[in-house]
Design a protein around this motif. Structure first.
Motif, PDB file in Angstrom:
ATOM      1  N   ASP A  32      -2.114   2.599  -7.435  1.00  0.00           N
ATOM      2  CA  ASP A  32      -1.890   1.986  -6.121  1.00  0.00           C
ATOM      3  C   ASP A  32      -1.266   0.594  -6.203  1.00  0.00           C
ATOM      4  O   ASP A  32      -0.785   0.082  -5.196  1.00  0.00           O
ATOM      5  CB  ASP A  32      -3.218   1.868  -5.349  1.00  0.00           C
ATOM      6  CG  ASP A  32      -3.741   3.212  -4.878  1.00  0.00           C
ATOM      7  OD1 ASP A  32      -3.058   4.230  -5.099  1.00  0.00           O
ATOM      8  OD2 ASP A  32      -4.849   3.251  -4.304  1.00  0.00           O
ATOM      9  N   LYS A  56      -8.178  -4.257  -4.279  1.00  0.00           N
ATOM     10  CA  LYS A  56      -9.581  -4.402  -3.898  1.00  0.00           C
ATOM     11  C   LYS A  56     -10.533  -4.019  -5.036  1.00  0.00           C
ATOM     12  O   LYS A  56     -11.648  -4.500  -5.084  1.00  0.00           O
ATOM     13  CB  LYS A  56      -9.879  -3.617  -2.622  1.00  0.00           C
ATOM     14  CG  LYS A  56      -9.747  -2.102  -2.753  1.00  0.00           C
ATOM     15  CD  LYS A  56     -10.176  -1.383  -1.465  1.00  0.00           C
ATOM     16  CE  LYS A  56      -9.933   0.109  -1.534  1.00  0.00           C
ATOM     17  NZ  LYS A  56     -10.509   0.806  -2.696  1.00  0.00           N
ATOM     18  N   GLU A  93      -1.448   2.494   7.212  1.00  0.00           N
ATOM     19  CA  GLU A  93      -1.817   1.652   6.065  1.00  0.00           C
ATOM     20  C   GLU A  93      -0.872   1.914   4.892  1.00  0.00           C
ATOM     21  O   GLU A  93      -0.380   0.986   4.240  1.00  0.00           O
ATOM     22  CB  GLU A  93      -3.274   1.971   5.697  1.00  0.00           C
ATOM     23  CG  GLU A  93      -3.794   1.379   4.410  1.00  0.00           C
ATOM     24  CD  GLU A  93      -5.186   1.935   4.052  1.00  0.00           C
ATOM     25  OE1 GLU A  93      -6.021   2.076   4.967  1.00  0.00           O
ATOM     26  OE2 GLU A  93      -5.427   2.217   2.871  1.00  0.00           O
ATOM     27  N   ARG A 114       4.034   2.908   0.693  1.00  0.00           N
ATOM     28  CA  ARG A 114       3.584   4.068  -0.075  1.00  0.00           C
ATOM     29  C   ARG A 114       3.799   5.293   0.801  1.00  0.00           C
ATOM     30  O   ARG A 114       3.286   5.381   1.915  1.00  0.00           O
ATOM     31  CB  ARG A 114       2.127   3.894  -0.497  1.00  0.00           C
ATOM     32  CG  ARG A 114       1.952   2.561  -1.248  1.00  0.00           C
ATOM     33  CD  ARG A 114       0.682   2.426  -2.032  1.00  0.00           C
ATOM     34  NE  ARG A 114      -0.481   2.307  -1.196  1.00  0.00           N
ATOM     35  CZ  ARG A 114      -1.504   3.115  -1.274  1.00  0.00           C
ATOM     36  NH1 ARG A 114      -1.519   4.098  -2.132  1.00  0.00           N
ATOM     37  NH2 ARG A 114      -2.531   2.937  -0.477  1.00  0.00           N
TER      38      ARG A 114
HETATM   39 MN    MN Z   1      -6.568   2.760  -0.314  1.00  0.00          MN
END
Ligand code: MN
Ligand code: PS7
Ligand code: MN
Ligand code: MN
Ligand code: MN
Ligand code: MN
Length: 366
Positions: free
Chosen positions: A57, A92, A205, A211
């Motif tokens: 990610d 995160k 998102e 993405r």
């Molecule tokens: Mn995510």
């Protein structure tokens, strides 16, 4: 006694449980409820894949760093002391990779059959992720899957393989039949149902972070009501134009094609759930599946999905957790959401007939 090998009081395992709570919105509670060894084994499997996904990610990593990290992550997971501090500060879950040595140490204490299954799946997933990242880096290609078959392949790498690995672990524990680990088609479908639901709901998102997971065949082609030049056009009109007529309607048809494509995996998922014998394993698999069906129903024909991060209501989630206890009840939950979807489908939607058929198949299964 049982606690001697479960490692409940080892500082490294305690830290792994902390990380499970820190990194998982949806799986932490059901993983901890798994019977015996399985809670710890699946917790570690989750953390290894969460680490791998954090690398996938991270859009701040250049391909030259990311590609070998993904392809070798299974080896790093067996190398005492390996950690990765190069994730962007906004990732995160970057702390999991910083403290990855605790996961490696705990993998080392697992019985070999479990460890080998986890490592084999990690190797395949890392290679699949790297293949798709390489295509996105290639300037001549548009990022994201091209066809629906291509979309199925990506989802196989990041979720179907999780289903395959979980089935291997359930079989290896002796709590499920040895045949379960061989039901690759059905375990793949469970993973695809969850992954495609996540990819559909997370439209905004993911697009905001550049993405792209929706297959071009669905959003660019007329067959599913698409015809957009870029994914972004479904929520924001192309530069220099005011909102084009019909954009909202066509975006709705693309969204309904995505929900329909996810629904394809519902009956296989019910077949998978019917094979399970252990109650704690059943709950672990059934709860995310009913949540996925509720999420698909929430997304269907919902224009808010294109602008905000929508989530099923807490009270709905709580009720699904309580009701997802046996295959018959779960099939009724699937049917309930399929009926709501069917009732909201519009005859002007190019996917209308296919939606009716997909909902009918769920109805027939019950
Ligand atoms: Mn995510
Ligand atoms: C080992 C439980 C039960 C036969 C980290 C569970 C991301 C949807 O990125 O975190 O935040 O949008 O909401 C889970 C089949 C996989 C598929 C996959 C490992 C079901 C790395 C879950 C989870 C198979 C790739 C989390 C697929 O979504 O995503 C364990 C049977 C990880 C399962 C990713 C996604 C899972 C996902 P994000 P989320
Ligand atoms: Mn998540
Ligand atoms: Mn992710
Ligand atoms: Mn990912
Ligand atoms: Mn997502």
């Amino acid at each position: 006694n049982e606690h001697a090998t479960s490692g409940w009081d080892r500082p490294t395992m305690r830290r792994c449980w902390d990380f499970l709570d820190m990194t998982s919105r949806s799986f932490s509670a059901v993983i901890k409820e798994l019977e015996g060894d399985l809670a710890r084994v699946v917790c570690l499997f989750y953390l290894v894949l969460r680490g791998l996904d954090t690398i996938e990610d991270d859009m701040t990593l250049p391909g030259s760093v990311k590609d070998p990290l993904l392809r070798n992550f299974h080896k790093h997971s067996l190398t005492p002391g390996f950690s990765f501090t190069g994730s962007g500060p906004d990732e995160k879950d970057r702390q999991l990779l910083v403290e990855y040595p605790v996961v490696i140490e705990e993998l080392g204490y697992l019985p070999e059959a479990y460890r080998n299954a986890i490592i084999a799946i990690t190797e395949k997933m890392g290679a699949g992720m790297a293949d798709f990242c390489a295509r996105a880096e290639d300037e001549k290609q548009v990022a994201g899957p091209e066809t629906i078959a291509d979309y199925d392949l990506y989802c196989h790498y990041v979720a179907g393989l999780v289903g395959e690995g979980l089935s291997l672990l359930f079989s290896a524990s002796g709590k499920e039949s040895p045949h379960l680990g061989a039901q690759l088609e059905l375990s793949n479908s469970m993973g695809l149902l969850l992954q495609k639901t996540n990819i559909t709901r997370d439209f905004r998102e993911d697009v905001d972070e550049r993405r792209y997971f929706w297959p071009r065949e669905i959003w660019a082609g007329a067959q599913y009501g698409g015809g957009f030049g870029r994914m972004e056009e479904m929520c924001t009109p192309p530069e220099g134009t005011v909102s084009l007529p019909g954009v909202r309607e066509r975006a709705a048809w693309v969204q309904s094609a995505m929900v329909l494509d996810a629904l394809r995996h519902a009956t296989d998922s019910l077949d998978y759930l019917r094979m399970l014998k252990n109650q704690s394993v059943f709950n672990f698999c059934a709860i995310p599946a009913t949540m996925a069906m509720a999420t698909l129903e929430l997304c269907f024909m919902n224009p808010r999905m294109f602008t905000t991060n929508i989530k099923i209501r807490k009270a709905v989630a709580a009720s699904l957790i309580m009701r997802s206890t046996n295959p018959r009840e779960v099939s009724y939950i699937f049917r309930e959401f399929a009926r709501k979807i069917h009732a909201r489908a519009l005859p002007s939607d190019p996917n209308f007939i296919r939606i009716s058929v997909a909902c009918g198949k769920i109805e027939q299964w019950c």
